[in-house]
Design a protein around this motif. Structure first.
Motif: not given
Length: 219
Positions: A148-173
């Motif tokens: 959960e991402q607190p203090g943002l809108g009415d509902q929010a989450y934060r999600w950090f993940r990495v690509d399984r085949s390439r050296p990429l990291a994704i931060g999503e809110v």
């Protein structure tokens, strides 16, 4: 601008399934959920507001919801792609013709209207909850944290993940404000196989900052 192919496919698959799932659906959770604590098994709780949040009637163009200064700081010299209408908007920024740092910023906005007896806010809330459950089932990428991402809108989450085949990291809110759901993804290359805690924190903080900026520009 060309986003990393595998990241684009995974994001598109989640978006399409999320958009098409029936509002009353309740999918079974995956056998093994991502890290992020016990709270990761249920959607972020809605903020306590009598009306459930504001009701918007139209979306501004997605690329107008974030400043040029923000884009230049996150993706210097970026090329832009965009699409949308009054109820859907997409804006993506990436390296210009293969030059510059390999970073990408994506903004996805969706406005929900009433469906039968379901109010616009309830429609957005249900789709947000589906989006959360789909995030827990993604297999194309490896989830590091989903919480959960607190203090943002009415509902929010934060999600950090990495690509399984390439050296990429994704931060999503992802955030819901009334009957609008906004998703911000910030993607960059990792220095090695596993992103550092510092990169994870920076990626999620940048995505959250952009989400706040988008929220301020909703009309």
């Amino acid at each position: 601008m060309t986003l990393p192919a595998v990241v684009g496919v995974a994001a598109a698959a989640v978006a399409v399934v999320w958009w098409l799932l029936p509002l009353g659906g309740d999918e079974e959770g995956s056998a093994s959920g991502p890290s992020g604590g016990a709270s990761a098994s249920r959607p972020p709780a809605a903020a306590t507001k009598a009306a459930g949040g504001p009701v918007y009637t139209a979306l501004p163009p997605a690329c107008r919801t974030v400043s040029e200064a923000t884009v230049e700081r996150l993706v210097p010299g970026a090329e832009r792609t965009s699409s949308g209408n009054n109820t859907f908007g997409y804006c993506g920024y990436g390296p210009s013709s293969g030059r510059g740092a390999e970073r990408w910023l994506e903004i996805d906005s969706r406005l929900y209207s009433a469906t039968g007896a379901i109010t616009p806010v309830d429609s957005a809330r249900r789709h947000f909850d589906i989006k959360w459950r789909l995030a827990r089932q993604v297999t194309e990428e490896r989830t590091v944290t989903l919480e959960e991402q607190p203090g943002l809108g009415d509902q929010a989450y934060r999600w950090f993940r990495v690509d399984r085949s390439r050296p990429l990291a994704i931060g999503e809110v992802a955030v819901r404000s009334g009957n609008v759901v906004i998703t911000v993804r910030y993607t960059e290359r990792t220095d090695g196989g596993t992103p550092s805690a510092r990169q994870r924190q920076r990626s999620l903080e940048e995505a959250a900052a952009v989400a706040r900026e988008v929220l301020r520009n909703l009309r």
